[in-house]
Design a protein around this motif. Structure first.
Motif, PDB file in Angstrom:
ATOM      1  N   GLY A 123       0.821  -1.212   0.000  1.00 11.56           N
ATOM      2  CA  GLY A 123       0.000   0.000   0.000  1.00 11.56           C
ATOM      3  C   GLY A 123       0.848   1.252   0.000  1.00 11.56           C
ATOM      4  O   GLY A 123       0.477   2.274   0.566  1.00 11.56           O
ATOM      5  N   MET A 124       2.018   1.161  -0.645  1.00 12.97           N
ATOM      6  CA  MET A 124       2.947   2.285  -0.675  1.00 12.97           C
ATOM      7  C   MET A 124       3.102   2.774  -2.101  1.00 12.97           C
ATOM      8  O   MET A 124       3.174   1.981  -3.036  1.00 12.97           O
ATOM      9  CB  MET A 124       4.311   1.856  -0.116  1.00 12.97           C
ATOM     10  N   ASP A 125       3.184   4.111  -2.251  1.00 13.40           N
ATOM     11  CA  ASP A 125       3.434   4.648  -3.580  1.00 13.40           C
ATOM     12  C   ASP A 125       4.951   4.682  -3.835  1.00 13.40           C
ATOM     13  O   ASP A 125       5.753   4.355  -2.947  1.00 13.40           O
ATOM     14  CB  ASP A 125       2.789   6.028  -3.752  1.00 13.40           C
ATOM     15  N   ASP A 126       5.323   5.068  -5.025  1.00 10.50           N
ATOM     16  CA  ASP A 126       6.744   5.060  -5.405  1.00 10.50           C
ATOM     17  C   ASP A 126       7.596   5.934  -4.494  1.00 10.50           C
ATOM     18  O   ASP A 126       8.728   5.575  -4.160  1.00 10.50           O
ATOM     19  CB  ASP A 126       6.912   5.510  -6.864  1.00 10.50           C
ATOM     20  N   GLU A 127       7.056   7.070  -4.075  1.00  6.06           N
ATOM     21  CA  GLU A 127       7.819   7.972  -3.209  1.00  6.06           C
ATOM     22  C   GLU A 127       8.063   7.333  -1.839  1.00  6.06           C
ATOM     23  O   GLU A 127       9.168   7.406  -1.294  1.00  6.06           O
ATOM     24  CB  GLU A 127       7.078   9.295  -3.047  1.00  6.06           C
ATOM     25  N   GLU A 128       7.044   6.704  -1.282  1.00  3.10           N
ATOM     26  CA  GLU A 128       7.199   6.042   0.012  1.00  3.10           C
ATOM     27  C   GLU A 128       8.188   4.889  -0.070  1.00  3.10           C
ATOM     28  O   GLU A 128       9.003   4.685   0.834  1.00  3.10           O
ATOM     29  CB  GLU A 128       5.848   5.526   0.513  1.00  3.10           C
ATOM     30  N   ILE A 129       8.133   4.138  -1.152  1.00  2.00           N
ATOM     31  CA  ILE A 129       9.083   3.037  -1.348  1.00  2.00           C
ATOM     32  C   ILE A 129      10.502   3.582  -1.455  1.00  2.00           C
ATOM     33  O   ILE A 129      11.436   3.020  -0.876  1.00  2.00           O
ATOM     34  CB  ILE A 129       8.694   2.188  -2.566  1.00  2.00           C
ATOM     35  N   ALA A 130      10.670   4.704  -2.149  1.00  3.53           N
ATOM     36  CA  ALA A 130      12.004   5.310  -2.284  1.00  3.53           C
ATOM     37  C   ALA A 130      12.546   5.734  -0.914  1.00  3.53           C
ATOM     38  O   ALA A 130      13.725   5.535  -0.622  1.00  3.53           O
ATOM     39  CB  ALA A 130      11.948   6.506  -3.235  1.00  3.53           C
ATOM     40  N   VAL A 131      11.691   6.301  -0.068  1.00  2.00           N
ATOM     41  CA  VAL A 131      12.113   6.706   1.287  1.00  2.00           C
ATOM     42  C   VAL A 131      12.502   5.478   2.104  1.00  2.00           C
ATOM     43  O   VAL A 131      13.537   5.471   2.782  1.00  2.00           O
ATOM     44  CB  VAL A 131      11.000   7.521   1.987  1.00  2.00           C
ATOM     45  N   LEU A 132      11.667   4.439   2.051  1.00  2.00           N
ATOM     46  CA  LEU A 132      11.968   3.205   2.782  1.00  2.00           C
ATOM     47  C   LEU A 132      13.298   2.608   2.318  1.00  2.00           C
ATOM     48  O   LEU A 132      14.128   2.225   3.145  1.00  2.00           O
ATOM     49  CB  LEU A 132      10.829   2.191   2.603  1.00  2.00           C
ATOM     50  N   ARG A 133      13.507   2.544   1.018  1.00  2.41           N
ATOM     51  CA  ARG A 133      14.759   1.979   0.497  1.00  2.41           C
ATOM     52  C   ARG A 133      15.962   2.799   0.956  1.00  2.41           C
ATOM     53  O   ARG A 133      16.997   2.248   1.329  1.00  2.41           O
ATOM     54  CB  ARG A 133      14.716   1.897  -1.033  1.00  2.41           C
ATOM     55  N   LYS A 134      15.817   4.119   0.970  1.00  2.84           N
ATOM     56  CA  LYS A 134      16.909   4.989   1.419  1.00  2.84           C
ATOM     57  C   LYS A 134      17.241   4.698   2.884  1.00  2.84           C
ATOM     58  O   LYS A 134      18.408   4.609   3.263  1.00  2.84           O
ATOM     59  CB  LYS A 134      16.520   6.452   1.225  1.00  2.84           C
ATOM     60  N   MET A 135      16.208   4.536   3.699  1.00  7.41           N
ATOM     61  CA  MET A 135      16.427   4.236   5.116  1.00  7.41           C
ATOM     62  C   MET A 135      17.075   2.863   5.284  1.00  7.41           C
ATOM     63  O   MET A 135      17.986   2.698   6.113  1.00  7.41           O
ATOM     64  CB  MET A 135      15.101   4.311   5.872  1.00  7.41           C
ATOM     65  N   LEU A 136      16.630   1.874   4.529  1.00  9.19           N
ATOM     66  CA  LEU A 136      17.223   0.538   4.623  1.00  9.19           C
ATOM     67  C   LEU A 136      18.680   0.539   4.176  1.00  9.19           C
ATOM     68  O   LEU A 136      19.511  -0.134   4.786  1.00  9.19           O
ATOM     69  CB  LEU A 136      16.400  -0.470   3.809  1.00  9.19           C
ATOM     70  N   HIS A 137      18.995   1.305   3.143  1.00  8.78           N
ATOM     71  CA  HIS A 137      20.399   1.404   2.706  1.00  8.78           C
ATOM     72  C   HIS A 137      21.243   2.003   3.824  1.00  8.78           C
ATOM     73  O   HIS A 137      22.374   1.583   4.057  1.00  8.78           O
ATOM     74  CB  HIS A 137      20.505   2.265   1.442  1.00  8.78           C
ATOM     75  N   ARG A 138      20.700   3.009   4.502  1.00  8.18           N
ATOM     76  CA  ARG A 138      21.426   3.630   5.612  1.00  8.18           C
ATOM     77  C   ARG A 138      21.653   2.628   6.736  1.00  8.18           C
ATOM     78  O   ARG A 138      22.748   2.556   7.306  1.00  8.18           O
ATOM     79  CB  ARG A 138      20.649   4.846   6.109  1.00  8.18           C
ATOM     80  N   VAL A 139      20.630   1.833   7.059  1.00  7.78           N
ATOM     81  CA  VAL A 139      20.782   0.812   8.101  1.00  7.78           C
ATOM     82  C   VAL A 139      21.856  -0.185   7.687  1.00  7.78           C
ATOM     83  O   VAL A 139      22.751  -0.522   8.465  1.00  7.78           O
ATOM     84  CB  VAL A 139      19.441   0.084   8.364  1.00  7.78           C
ATOM     85  N   ARG A 140      21.774  -0.657   6.442  1.00 12.25           N
ATOM     86  CA  ARG A 140      22.732  -1.665   5.977  1.00 12.25           C
ATOM     87  C   ARG A 140      24.150  -1.133   5.955  1.00 12.25           C
ATOM     88  O   ARG A 140      25.084  -1.796   6.385  1.00 12.25           O
ATOM     89  CB  ARG A 140      22.312  -2.174   4.596  1.00 12.25           C
ATOM     90  N   SER A 141      24.332   0.099   5.486  1.00 12.51           N
ATOM     91  CA  SER A 141      25.693   0.627   5.435  1.00 12.51           C
ATOM     92  C   SER A 141      26.222   0.917   6.828  1.00 12.51           C
ATOM     93  O   SER A 141      27.414   0.746   7.090  1.00 12.51           O
ATOM     94  CB  SER A 141      25.760   1.888   4.555  1.00 12.51           C
ATOM     95  N   GLY A 142      25.366   1.320   7.765  1.00 11.05           N
ATOM     96  CA  GLY A 142      25.796   1.556   9.136  1.00 11.05           C
ATOM     97  C   GLY A 142      26.144   0.270   9.857  1.00 11.05           C
ATOM     98  O   GLY A 142      27.052   0.231  10.686  1.00 11.05           O
ATOM     99  N   ALA A 143      25.430  -0.796   9.527  1.00 16.17           N
ATOM    100  CA  ALA A 143      25.672  -2.095  10.191  1.00 16.17           C
ATOM    101  C   ALA A 143      26.947  -2.758   9.699  1.00 16.17           C
ATOM    102  O   ALA A 143      27.496  -3.615  10.378  1.00 16.17           O
ATOM    103  CB  ALA A 143      24.478  -3.020   9.973  1.00 16.17           C
ATOM    104  N   THR A 144      27.410  -2.356   8.522  1.00 14.71           N
ATOM    105  CA  THR A 144      28.604  -3.005   7.968  1.00 14.71           C
ATOM    106  C   THR A 144      29.847  -2.140   8.093  1.00 14.71           C
ATOM    107  O   THR A 144      30.913  -2.534   7.664  1.00 14.71           O
ATOM    108  CB  THR A 144      28.403  -3.365   6.484  1.00 14.71           C
ATOM    109  N   SER A 145      29.700  -0.962   8.685  1.00 15.24           N
ATOM    110  CA  SER A 145      30.886  -0.080   8.783  1.00 15.24           C
ATOM    111  C   SER A 145      31.652  -0.340  10.059  1.00 15.24           C
ATOM    112  O   SER A 145      31.293  -1.018  10.949  1.00 15.24           O
ATOM    113  CB  SER A 145      30.478   1.384   8.703  1.00 15.24           C
TER     114      SER A 145
END
Length: 145
Positions: A123-145
């Protein structure tokens, strides 16, 4: 014991939310993948090759964050299924290139169908998905640094 010192419950753990979300998304994709006989990791390999065909096996493993001892059997099974072939890299005989076969190219429809269906199910539009993906990338990069 004050509330701030209370032990965390599973429901309080970000790591559990991420784990459960990953499992839920993989389960959502399962019916799509079962129609083609693919596993989720195989789908990811194909997706990378649909982006750019003929890639070094090491580059594929690195992009998927997989060890070579996981990647090699995965690619061998996909080759046996007729989805891709492994060839010696003419520029470096120690390197193996992975290429899609016609059968592997024919499955590209799967990526479009799965991506669209997941967004609709969330139930997410493209903009919401883009925000979620950005946040997940931040989590992933922070967890691997």
């Amino acid at each position: 014991m004050s509330e701030s010192n209370a032990p965390a419950t599973v429901g309080d753990l970000l790591c559990f939310d991420l784990y459960a979300t990953s499992r839920a998304v993989t389960a959502f994709y399962r019916p799509f993948l079962e129609r083609t006989g693919l596993t989720y990791p195989q789908f990811l390999v194909l997706t990378l090759l649909w982006e750019q065909d003929e890639q070094p096996m090491g580059a594929l493993a690195q992009r998927l964050d997989l060890e070579s001892n996981t990647m090699s059997p995965l690619v061998k099974r996909m080759e046996k299924a007729g989805l891709l072939v492994r060839v010696t890299n003419p520029a470096d005989e120690r390197s193996v290139l992975v290429q899609l076969t016609d059968e592997g190219k024919k499955l590209r429809w799967l990526s479009h169908e799965m991506t669209g269906e997941l967004g609709a199910a969330l139930g997410m539009d493209d903009e919401e998905i883009a925000v979620l993906r950005k946040m997940l990338h931040r989590v992933r990069s922070g967890a691997t640094s």
